[in-house]
Design an enzyme around this catalytic site. Sequence first.
Site, PDB file in Angstrom:
ATOM      1  N   ARG A 164     -20.670  71.180  33.661  1.00 34.01           N
ATOM      2  CA  ARG A 164     -19.193  71.091  33.613  1.00 34.01           C
ATOM      3  C   ARG A 164     -18.755  69.762  32.995  1.00 34.01           C
ATOM      4  NH1 ARG A 164     -20.158  75.584  34.930  1.00 34.01           N
ATOM      5  NH2 ARG A 164     -19.044  76.901  36.436  1.00 34.01           N
ATOM      6  N   SER A 238     -13.306  77.865  40.625  1.00 30.85           N
ATOM      7  CA  SER A 238     -13.891  76.856  41.520  1.00 30.85           C
ATOM      8  C   SER A 238     -13.039  75.596  41.478  1.00 30.85           C
ATOM      9  CB  SER A 238     -15.301  76.488  41.071  1.00 30.85           C
ATOM     10  OG  SER A 238     -16.114  77.631  41.004  1.00 30.85           O
ATOM     11  N   GLU A 334     -13.211  69.946  40.070  1.00 31.05           N
ATOM     12  CA  GLU A 334     -13.476  70.518  38.759  1.00 31.05           C
ATOM     13  C   GLU A 334     -12.159  70.718  38.016  1.00 31.05           C
ATOM     14  OE1 GLU A 334     -14.052  74.577  37.288  1.00 31.05           O
ATOM     15  OE2 GLU A 334     -16.131  74.317  37.929  1.00 31.05           O
TER      16      GLU A 334
HETATM   17  N1  EPU Z   1     -21.463  80.251  49.126  1.00 31.96           N
HETATM   18  C1  EPU Z   1     -21.170  80.319  50.473  1.00 31.96           C
HETATM   19  N2  EPU Z   1     -19.865  80.554  50.841  1.00 31.96           N
HETATM   20  C2  EPU Z   1     -18.882  80.734  49.938  1.00 31.96           C
HETATM   21  C3  EPU Z   1     -19.197  80.671  48.572  1.00 31.96           C
HETATM   22  C4  EPU Z   1     -20.496  80.426  48.185  1.00 31.96           C
HETATM   23  O1  EPU Z   1     -22.025  80.162  51.333  1.00 31.96           O
HETATM   24  O2  EPU Z   1     -17.732  80.944  50.361  1.00 31.96           O
HETATM   25  C5  EPU Z   1     -22.856  79.966  48.718  1.00 31.96           C
HETATM   26  C6  EPU Z   1     -23.802  81.150  48.776  1.00 31.96           C
HETATM   27  O3  EPU Z   1     -25.037  80.652  49.223  1.00 31.96           O
HETATM   28  C7  EPU Z   1     -23.950  81.574  47.336  1.00 31.96           C
HETATM   29  C8  EPU Z   1     -23.831  80.261  46.615  1.00 31.96           C
HETATM   30  O4  EPU Z   1     -22.870  79.518  47.390  1.00 31.96           O
HETATM   31  O5  EPU Z   1     -25.183  82.160  47.108  1.00 31.96           O
HETATM   32  C9  EPU Z   1     -23.344  80.363  45.201  1.00 31.96           C
HETATM   33  O6  EPU Z   1     -22.105  81.051  45.168  1.00 31.96           O
HETATM   34  P1  EPU Z   1     -21.606  81.776  43.840  1.00 31.96           P
HETATM   35  O7  EPU Z   1     -22.667  82.589  43.244  1.00 31.96           O
HETATM   36  O8  EPU Z   1     -20.290  82.426  44.149  1.00 31.96           O
HETATM   37  O9  EPU Z   1     -21.383  80.575  42.825  1.00 31.96           O
HETATM   38  P2  EPU Z   1     -20.735  79.137  42.979  1.00 31.96           P
HETATM   39  O10 EPU Z   1     -21.811  78.110  42.947  1.00 31.96           O
HETATM   40  O11 EPU Z   1     -19.768  79.070  44.116  1.00 31.96           O
HETATM   41  C10 EPU Z   1     -20.618  78.780  40.395  1.00 31.96           C
HETATM   42  C11 EPU Z   1     -19.591  78.332  39.393  1.00 31.96           C
HETATM   43  C12 EPU Z   1     -18.647  79.488  39.077  1.00 31.96           C
HETATM   44  C13 EPU Z   1     -19.462  80.650  38.530  1.00 31.96           C
HETATM   45  C14 EPU Z   1     -20.520  81.054  39.586  1.00 31.96           C
HETATM   46  C15 EPU Z   1     -21.444  82.135  39.107  1.00 31.96           C
HETATM   47  C16 EPU Z   1     -19.278  75.950  39.776  1.00 31.96           C
HETATM   48  C17 EPU Z   1     -18.382  74.882  40.319  1.00 31.96           C
HETATM   49  N3  EPU Z   1     -18.838  77.208  39.910  1.00 31.96           N
HETATM   50  O12 EPU Z   1     -19.909  79.049  41.601  1.00 31.96           O
HETATM   51  O13 EPU Z   1     -17.757  79.049  38.070  1.00 31.96           O
HETATM   52  O14 EPU Z   1     -18.630  81.756  38.237  1.00 31.96           O
HETATM   53  O15 EPU Z   1     -21.324  79.896  39.895  1.00 31.96           O
HETATM   54  O16 EPU Z   1     -22.349  81.618  38.189  1.00 31.96           O
HETATM   55  O17 EPU Z   1     -20.344  75.635  39.234  1.00 31.96           O
HETATM   56  C18 EPU Z   1     -15.628  77.997  37.810  1.00 31.96           C
HETATM   57  O18 EPU Z   1     -16.231  77.032  37.332  1.00 31.96           O
HETATM   58  O19 EPU Z   1     -14.381  77.996  37.933  1.00 31.96           O
HETATM   59  C19 EPU Z   1     -16.381  79.138  38.294  1.00 31.96           C
HETATM   60  C20 EPU Z   1     -15.796  80.180  38.906  1.00 31.96           C
END
Ligand code: EPU
Length: 338
Positions: A164, A238, A334
Amino acid sequence: MKTEPGRSLKELNTFGVDVNADKLITITTAEELKQALSLPEIKTNRWMVLGGGSNILFTRDFNGTVILNKIKGIEKIKEDDTHIWIKAGSGEVWHELVLWCVNKNYGGIENLSLIPGSTGAGPIQNIGAYGVEIKDVIESVEAIMVEDGSLRVLTNSECLFGYRDSIFKHELKGKCIIVSVVFKLSKNPEVNTSYGAIKQELEKAGIIHPGIKDVSDAVIRIRRSKLPDPSALGNAGSFFKNPEVEKELYEKLKRDNETIPGFIQPSGKIKVPAGWLIEQCGLKGKRVGNTGTHKDQALVIVNYGNASGKEILDFADYVAAQVNSRFGITLEKEVNIV
Ligand code: EPU
């Protein structure tokens, strides 16, 4: 070039926050952008560029000029047996570009389906999702320098992409405006289904040999099931970055929190999902007034109606403070705060 004085930005930011700009100038070509940049007020007053408005939180009226980027155009610039180079105007809606490429079977950006925002915003924060980042397919980025209106072409490595992150958030912040992006896409695409959720979604659909359209459809279904549609519930995806912590801190946390997820990074640090940290603080689906965290994704902060930007920011700071006091981890925003 269209100029509107005293314009509300409510429809132009995905949080749906109602603030005014002193003036809104809509530009549709790089030439118009140069004209706008040569206006005397740009030299003397505040100004900013707005694309899709999907990664920004306005906390007050903008006392200055907003330049709304609507530079369009998608063209093929060259190809060989295996690859095709596509140049897209920075004001193209990102998801429309993804669909255009998927329909032509040009592979590389299908995992980035349905990310809100404009094409030109993509390189700034190196958008990423489901195992792919935009840096993986960027050949070059073309930008107009604010100071003298000259065109600068940055190669992929000159963009200094990180998680990012890019040069456009640091050395070139406020110094240039991206007008187009050149992508190197594959004509014989191999799909990237490394991200668990995609694999599961394809299995659910009974697809054994997925093509890029299948991957794009799967990503669209996953995003729709997890992430709120900004047109129905204001949000900017996010709100925080996933923090990277030292191994020692991670191991210490793991002793008290067995289930803490962590992903080792090339730097040796461990990336921890911020959504998990927030959820552990009991803040998933937490609502305070007109704002709160989303019920299915704690990392997304939503506007339930008429929240002000200040209200959303105060809530975000409260969330970060809770995470910090429980885990000793600082969450970095972010979303851009204006
Ligand atoms: N999780 C929780 N609780 C929650 C949300 C997430 O426990 O409420 C944990 C779970 O363990 C899950 C892990 O977080 O397995 C990862 O969650 P998720 O796959 O939803 O991805 P994220 O890390 O929360 C990132 C990006 C997203 C992108 C997704 C999918 C960042 C800041 N965000 O989110 O990007 O869509 O991965 O690849 O890196 C954005 O940047 O706006 C965005 C939506």
